[in-house]
Design an enzyme around this catalytic site. Structure first.
Site, PDB file in Angstrom:
ATOM      1  N   THR A   1       0.860  -1.201   0.000  1.00 50.77           N
ATOM      2  CA  THR A   1       0.000   0.000   0.000  1.00 50.77           C
ATOM      3  C   THR A   1       0.893   1.246   0.000  1.00 50.77           C
ATOM      4  O   THR A   1       2.001   1.208   0.521  1.00 50.77           O
ATOM      5  CB  THR A   1      -0.870  -0.039   1.269  1.00 50.77           C
ATOM      6  OG1 THR A   1      -1.882  -1.002   1.075  1.00 50.77           O
ATOM      7  CG2 THR A   1      -1.502   1.296   1.606  1.00 50.77           C
TER       8      THR A   1
ATOM      9  N   GLY B   1      -5.369  -3.693   7.829  1.00 48.77           N
ATOM     10  CA  GLY B   1      -6.350  -2.624   7.984  1.00 48.77           C
ATOM     11  C   GLY B   1      -7.173  -2.741   9.250  1.00 48.77           C
ATOM     12  O   GLY B   1      -7.463  -1.731   9.914  1.00 48.77           O
TER      13      GLY B   1
HETATM   14  N1  ASP Z   1      -3.905  -1.245   5.104  1.00 48.03           N
HETATM   15  C1  ASP Z   1      -4.210  -1.956   3.886  1.00 48.03           C
HETATM   16  C2  ASP Z   1      -5.501  -2.694   4.062  1.00 48.03           C
HETATM   17  O1  ASP Z   1      -5.646  -3.416   4.988  1.00 48.03           O
HETATM   18  C3  ASP Z   1      -3.153  -2.906   3.440  1.00 48.03           C
HETATM   19  C4  ASP Z   1      -1.749  -2.394   3.477  1.00 48.03           C
HETATM   20  O2  ASP Z   1      -1.473  -1.388   4.102  1.00 48.03           O
HETATM   21  O3  ASP Z   1      -0.863  -3.001   2.849  1.00 48.03           O
HETATM   22  O4  ASP Z   1      -6.355  -2.589   3.249  1.00 48.03           O
END
Ligand code: ASP
Length: 307
Positions: free
Chosen positions: A169, A221
């Site tokens: 991300t 997340g």
């Molecule tokens: N935070 C993101 C999610 O859970 C994933 C990530 O940060 O890689 O959608």
């Protein structure tokens, strides 16, 4: 005011070999350099954050835009958000498909009375904006999904960081020459999730900014939402904590709660910080004098706050 910028390309479990580290560093530094040049030319923090998110979304090694991971049904659904610290305004898009840059949709929503759109409504808004149809799927992501399907998607999260050259991300926080702050975050999600799962990346839990600080998060997340991490750090700083104290306290809590996450941020005094409880966070910054990064720090809970 001396402008500052910090970006991230995700947090997770490992970064593969040294070769992977150098490739990721070059990729992050190239983007940091471009963004710092814009800040020096008095581009606003908000515009720099949008540009940074576009560049990171376009880089297939990161899990946002091109190179997003697939959900349990084999589809890509992307989420992004933007917060302008000056206007104190959050906008976001949840589970949008077949476009190149989800951050552009979040940016267009800054001016809308309805500032967070999801699924069908987001698709309709994308059509209204006239954005071209674009398939963000890469062969690498398709192959990862096919492999994981064989194991019935037993992992809690896709390899959004693992293995050279590393992926994840993305997020950007900037402070401009006028002292304005902004934060943006964009993701393909954690991979293999149920249809309709909502990522923290399009919530104030994962992306938040005021006139006092801006934060972008990455990691699982659900852990970020449970900590309400971005808003928590920003509000602590807004209420008078130093950036260092806000990071120390928030990451001590996240560690105690056994969370798997990371965050980057800048405060109104130009203090740059990152923190993580995960093994790795791919962060890089420019403080006006030099660039720095978090690529080779020890596993486990760590924070960095520039003096
Ligand atoms: N935070 C993101 C999610 O859970 C994933 C990530 O940060 O890689 O959608």
């Amino acid at each position: 005011m001396q402008p500052k910028v910090i970006i991230h390309g995700g947090a997770g479990s490992s970064l593969g070999g040294k070769g992977g580290v150098e490739v990721v560093r070059q990729s992050l530094y190239q983007i940091v350099d471009e963004l710092y040049g814009l800040l020096q030319n008095n581009t606003s923090a908000l515009d720099v954050v949008v540009r940074g998110c576009q560049l990171l979304e376009d880089e297939p090694r990161f899990n946002a835009g091109t190179g997003s991971v697939l959900q349990s049904d084999g589809q890509i659904r992307m989420s992004a958000s933007l917060m302008d610290g000056l206007s104190h305004r959050f906008s976001g898009v949840i589970n949008v498909s077949r476009i190149k840059n989800p951050i552009d949709v979040a940016n267009s929503l800054q001016a809308s009375p309805d500032r967070v759109l999801s699924d069908n409504g987001a698709a309709e808004f994308v059509r209204e904006l006239g954005l071209s149809v674009y398939n963000p799927l890469t062969d690498k992501r398709l192959n990862e999904w096919l492999e994981d399907r064989k194991q019935n998607f037993s992992r809690s999260m896709a390899d959004v960081i693992a293995e050279s050259p590393g992926t994840g991300t993305i997020g950007v926080v900037a402070l401009d020459t006028e002292g304005r702050l902004a934060a943006g975050t964009s993701t393909g999600g954690k991979g293999f999730e149920k249809i309709g799962r909502v990522s923290d990346s399009a919530m104030p839990a994962g992306n938040y900014a005021t006139g006092s600080a801006g934060i972008s998060c990455t990691g699982i997340g659900e852990d970020i939402i449970d900590e309400c991490l971005a808003a928590k750090i920003v509000i602590r700083v807004t209420d008078g904590f130093s950036m260092k104290a806000a990071f120390e306290r928030s990451f001590a809590e996240a560690h105690e709660h056994k969370r798997d996450l990371g965050a980057i941020g800048i405060d109104a005094n130009g203090i740059i910080a990152w923190g993580k409880t995960s093994d790795v966070i791919l962060a890089a910054f420019h403080d006006g004098h030099k660039k720095g990064d978090s690529l080779e720090v020890q596993k486990g809970t760590q924070i960095f706050v520039a003096e």
